[in-house]
Write a protein that holds these residues in place. Structure first.
Motif, PDB file in Angstrom:
ATOM      1  N   GLY A  51       0.798  -1.216   0.000  1.00  0.00           N
ATOM      2  CA  GLY A  51       0.000   0.000   0.000  1.00  0.00           C
ATOM      3  C   GLY A  51       0.829   1.264   0.000  1.00  0.00           C
ATOM      4  O   GLY A  51       0.406   2.300   0.514  1.00  0.00           O
ATOM      5  N   ASN A  52       2.043   1.192  -0.575  1.00  0.00           N
ATOM      6  CA  ASN A  52       2.955   2.345  -0.629  1.00  0.00           C
ATOM      7  C   ASN A  52       3.354   2.861   0.749  1.00  0.00           C
ATOM      8  O   ASN A  52       3.639   4.051   0.923  1.00  0.00           O
ATOM      9  CB  ASN A  52       2.335   3.489  -1.449  1.00  0.00           C
ATOM     10  N   LEU A  53       3.376   1.967   1.737  1.00  0.00           N
ATOM     11  CA  LEU A  53       3.810   2.374   3.066  1.00  0.00           C
ATOM     12  C   LEU A  53       5.319   2.587   3.094  1.00  0.00           C
ATOM     13  O   LEU A  53       6.080   1.822   2.504  1.00  0.00           O
ATOM     14  CB  LEU A  53       3.438   1.302   4.105  1.00  0.00           C
ATOM     15  N   LYS A  54       5.743   3.615   3.813  1.00  0.00           N
ATOM     16  CA  LYS A  54       7.171   3.884   3.952  1.00  0.00           C
ATOM     17  C   LYS A  54       7.812   2.921   4.957  1.00  0.00           C
ATOM     18  O   LYS A  54       8.985   2.570   4.830  1.00  0.00           O
ATOM     19  CB  LYS A  54       7.390   5.331   4.408  1.00  0.00           C
ATOM     20  N   HIS A  55       7.024   2.525   5.968  1.00  0.00           N
ATOM     21  CA  HIS A  55       7.513   1.620   7.005  1.00  0.00           C
ATOM     22  C   HIS A  55       6.420   0.606   7.321  1.00  0.00           C
ATOM     23  O   HIS A  55       5.230   0.912   7.206  1.00  0.00           O
ATOM     24  CB  HIS A  55       7.863   2.387   8.284  1.00  0.00           C
ATOM     25  N   PRO A  56       6.794  -0.600   7.745  1.00  0.00           N
ATOM     26  CA  PRO A  56       5.770  -1.558   8.178  1.00  0.00           C
ATOM     27  C   PRO A  56       5.137  -1.120   9.490  1.00  0.00           C
ATOM     28  O   PRO A  56       5.755  -0.415  10.292  1.00  0.00           O
ATOM     29  CB  PRO A  56       6.563  -2.860   8.355  1.00  0.00           C
ATOM     30  N   SER A  57       3.895  -1.513   9.687  1.00  0.00           N
ATOM     31  CA  SER A  57       3.214  -1.322  10.968  1.00  0.00           C
ATOM     32  C   SER A  57       2.783  -2.694  11.462  1.00  0.00           C
ATOM     33  O   SER A  57       2.898  -3.691  10.752  1.00  0.00           O
ATOM     34  CB  SER A  57       2.013  -0.387  10.809  1.00  0.00           C
ATOM     35  N   TYR A  58       2.281  -2.742  12.702  1.00  0.00           N
ATOM     36  CA  TYR A  58       1.905  -4.025  13.292  1.00  0.00           C
ATOM     37  C   TYR A  58       0.484  -3.959  13.847  1.00  0.00           C
ATOM     38  O   TYR A  58       0.055  -2.940  14.390  1.00  0.00           O
ATOM     39  CB  TYR A  58       2.876  -4.417  14.409  1.00  0.00           C
ATOM     40  N   LEU A  59      -0.221  -5.097  13.708  1.00  0.00           N
ATOM     41  CA  LEU A  59      -1.566  -5.272  14.238  1.00  0.00           C
ATOM     42  C   LEU A  59      -1.527  -6.403  15.248  1.00  0.00           C
ATOM     43  O   LEU A  59      -1.086  -7.514  14.932  1.00  0.00           O
ATOM     44  CB  LEU A  59      -2.531  -5.612  13.095  1.00  0.00           C
ATOM     45  N   PHE A  60      -1.993  -6.132  16.475  1.00  0.00           N
ATOM     46  CA  PHE A  60      -1.943  -7.129  17.543  1.00  0.00           C
ATOM     47  C   PHE A  60      -3.331  -7.318  18.145  1.00  0.00           C
ATOM     48  O   PHE A  60      -4.049  -6.361  18.402  1.00  0.00           O
ATOM     49  CB  PHE A  60      -0.962  -6.670  18.633  1.00  0.00           C
ATOM     50  N   GLY A  61      -3.697  -8.597  18.366  1.00  0.00           N
ATOM     51  CA  GLY A  61      -4.986  -8.914  18.977  1.00  0.00           C
ATOM     52  C   GLY A  61      -4.851  -9.098  20.472  1.00  0.00           C
ATOM     53  O   GLY A  61      -4.017  -9.882  20.936  1.00  0.00           O
ATOM     54  N   THR A  62      -5.666  -8.410  21.244  1.00  0.00           N
ATOM     55  CA  THR A  62      -5.579  -8.439  22.706  1.00  0.00           C
ATOM     56  C   THR A  62      -6.752  -9.205  23.311  1.00  0.00           C
ATOM     57  O   THR A  62      -7.741  -9.506  22.643  1.00  0.00           O
ATOM     58  CB  THR A  62      -5.608  -7.016  23.299  1.00  0.00           C
ATOM     59  N   MET A  63      -6.620  -9.522  24.597  1.00  0.00           N
ATOM     60  CA  MET A  63      -7.772  -9.781  25.453  1.00  0.00           C
ATOM     61  C   MET A  63      -7.772  -8.660  26.468  1.00  0.00           C
ATOM     62  O   MET A  63      -6.756  -8.399  27.114  1.00  0.00           O
ATOM     63  CB  MET A  63      -7.668 -11.140  26.150  1.00  0.00           C
ATOM     64  N   HIS A  64      -8.883  -7.968  26.579  1.00  0.00           N
ATOM     65  CA  HIS A  64      -8.936  -6.794  27.448  1.00  0.00           C
ATOM     66  C   HIS A  64      -8.679  -7.165  28.905  1.00  0.00           C
ATOM     67  O   HIS A  64      -8.156  -6.363  29.674  1.00  0.00           O
ATOM     68  CB  HIS A  64     -10.294  -6.110  27.310  1.00  0.00           C
ATOM     69  N   LEU A  65      -9.042  -8.395  29.264  1.00  0.00           N
ATOM     70  CA  LEU A  65      -8.801  -8.896  30.617  1.00  0.00           C
ATOM     71  C   LEU A  65      -8.455 -10.373  30.491  1.00  0.00           C
ATOM     72  O   LEU A  65      -9.100 -11.106  29.737  1.00  0.00           O
ATOM     73  CB  LEU A  65     -10.046  -8.714  31.490  1.00  0.00           C
ATOM     74  N   ILE A  66      -7.424 -10.811  31.214  1.00  0.00           N
ATOM     75  CA  ILE A  66      -7.009 -12.203  31.122  1.00  0.00           C
ATOM     76  C   ILE A  66      -6.429 -12.638  32.462  1.00  0.00           C
ATOM     77  O   ILE A  66      -5.808 -11.837  33.171  1.00  0.00           O
ATOM     78  CB  ILE A  66      -5.975 -12.399  29.987  1.00  0.00           C
ATOM     79  N   GLN A  67      -6.669 -13.879  32.831  1.00  0.00           N
ATOM     80  CA  GLN A  67      -6.117 -14.388  34.077  1.00  0.00           C
ATOM     81  C   GLN A  67      -4.599 -14.542  33.956  1.00  0.00           C
ATOM     82  O   GLN A  67      -4.079 -14.873  32.893  1.00  0.00           O
ATOM     83  CB  GLN A  67      -6.776 -15.726  34.428  1.00  0.00           C
ATOM     84  N   GLU A  68      -3.903 -14.314  35.063  1.00  0.00           N
ATOM     85  CA  GLU A  68      -2.444 -14.273  35.030  1.00  0.00           C
ATOM     86  C   GLU A  68      -1.820 -15.553  34.477  1.00  0.00           C
ATOM     87  O   GLU A  68      -0.788 -15.501  33.808  1.00  0.00           O
ATOM     88  CB  GLU A  68      -1.905 -14.005  36.439  1.00  0.00           C
ATOM     89  N   GLU A  69      -2.426 -16.692  34.740  1.00  0.00           N
ATOM     90  CA  GLU A  69      -1.820 -17.953  34.286  1.00  0.00           C
ATOM     91  C   GLU A  69      -1.808 -18.091  32.769  1.00  0.00           C
ATOM     92  O   GLU A  69      -1.034 -18.889  32.214  1.00  0.00           O
ATOM     93  CB  GLU A  69      -2.567 -19.137  34.904  1.00  0.00           C
ATOM     94  N   PHE A  70      -2.631 -17.303  32.074  1.00  0.00           N
ATOM     95  CA  PHE A  70      -2.671 -17.348  30.615  1.00  0.00           C
ATOM     96  C   PHE A  70      -1.944 -16.159  29.977  1.00  0.00           C
ATOM     97  O   PHE A  70      -1.917 -16.033  28.759  1.00  0.00           O
ATOM     98  CB  PHE A  70      -4.134 -17.371  30.126  1.00  0.00           C
ATOM     99  N   TRP A  71      -1.380 -15.308  30.788  1.00  0.00           N
ATOM    100  CA  TRP A  71      -0.712 -14.090  30.300  1.00  0.00           C
ATOM    101  C   TRP A  71       0.484 -14.439  29.418  1.00  0.00           C
ATOM    102  O   TRP A  71       1.312 -15.282  29.768  1.00  0.00           O
ATOM    103  CB  TRP A  71      -0.263 -13.267  31.490  1.00  0.00           C
ATOM    104  N   TYR A  72       0.568 -13.790  28.255  1.00  0.00           N
ATOM    105  CA  TYR A  72       1.669 -14.037  27.324  1.00  0.00           C
ATOM    106  C   TYR A  72       2.088 -12.701  26.722  1.00  0.00           C
ATOM    107  O   TYR A  72       1.341 -12.091  25.966  1.00  0.00           O
ATOM    108  CB  TYR A  72       1.216 -15.004  26.223  1.00  0.00           C
TER     109      TYR A  72
END
Length: 305
Positions: A51-72
């Motif tokens: 798309g004629n971008l000068k630099h790459p960008s990043y898209l990240f999928g979150t969980m707004h809330l997550i239990q600590e044992e699953f945190w990554y």
């Protein structure tokens, strides 16, 4: 279950993403120097090129809330945030307690007006058994609140006290590096999704969450494990299978918002190295952000974390 959609708003083997001109897209990928980025088949992190971008960008999928044992949250994620010019989240910043209360407070009428007598009896019993709130305290606490306030309370109770938030952690990293935080929408616009539902639908949404409370623990574990395994395809299908059951439709929760976000995202990434973090449920599917950006001739590549 009903609760899954709210967990992802707060949140399979079927490949729903269409392949638009796959030969051309493969040719474009062959021309990209990925540097330290390692392409993979599925991930929470996607690189945006073309798309004629000068630099790459990043898209990240979150969980707004997550239990600590699953945190990554690997160091590679922190590095990509720190090397960005802009941070884009669903909402810029965290609403203050006063702002949050205002969003879930009714402007007229009462919380209890939404429910039939037998439904109120079930609510009183549930809150007493699970939160230790007697009828007098419930009447005092909820009289001016919207039904969605109870959905939030039940959801928080299901997660427990040992939780983390990707949005808070990502914002803190960006703030430490003085990276501007840009929101794709406002908290008021998110709450409006639920405010626009009929009174009967809002009431049934609450009752469904209460009825499923006991059995939703297993589903929550499955959802969080899918997230840790970075299976955004399966997470999307969990949401899609329940959309419109009692509450907002898939179009209201995901599709319409995704389509509204694309022009805003394009405007930002054309000028800046950008880290975009939104709920993981928004990434996948025919009307997911990944596919919508591909339709605008961007190259999206899953990056190993």
């Amino acid at each position: 279950m009903m609760m899954t959609r709210y967990l992802l708003l707060l949140l399979s083997s079927l490949l729903l993403m269409g392949c638009f001109n796959p030969i051309k897209r493969k040719a474009l990928k062959d021309q990209i120097n990925f540097g330290n980025d390692v392409p993979t088949d599925m991930s929470l992190l996607w690189r945006i090129d073309g798309g004629n971008l000068k630099h790459p960008s990043y898209l990240f999928g979150t969980m707004h809330l997550i239990q600590e044992e699953f945190w990554y949250f690997p160091d590679e994620l922190t590095q990509r945030i720190e090397h960005s010019d802009k941070l884009v989240l669903e909402i810029a910043g965290i609403p203050t307690p006063a702002e949050s209360i205002a969003l879930i407070t009714l402007t007229e009428g009462s919380f209890f007006d939404f429910f039939l007598p037998e439904q109120l009896d079930s609510i009183y019993t549930f809150l007493n058994e699970h939160l230790g709130l007697n009828k007098e305290l419930v009447d005092l606490s909820f009289s001016n609140l919207k039904p969605f306030a109870l959905v939030q309370l039940v959801t928080a109770q299901k997660f427990g006290s040992k939780t983390k938030s990707y949005e808070i952690s990502i914002s803190q990293i960006a703030n430490d590096k003085e990276i501007e935080n840009i929101g794709l929408e406002t908290a008021a616009e998110q709450i409006e999704i639920f405010d626009s539902l009929s009174n009967e639908t809002q009431a049934e949404m609450v009752m469904q969450v209460i009825r499923e409370f006991e059995e939703s623990g297993k589903e929550l574990d499955v959802m969080q494990e899918l997230y840790r395994r970075q299976r955004i395809d399966s997470l999307y299908l969990m949401i899609q299978s329940q959309a419109g059951e009692f509450g907002p439709t898939e179009a209201q929760l995901l599709d319409n918002r995704n389509k509204n976000w694309i022009p805003k995202i394009e405007k930002i990434i054309k000028k800046n190295k950008t880290f975009i973090a939104v709920g993981a449920g928004h990434l996948y599917g025919e009307n997911g952000i990944i596919e919508l950006l591909k339709k605008e001739n961007y190259v999206l590549t899953a990056i190993q974390l």
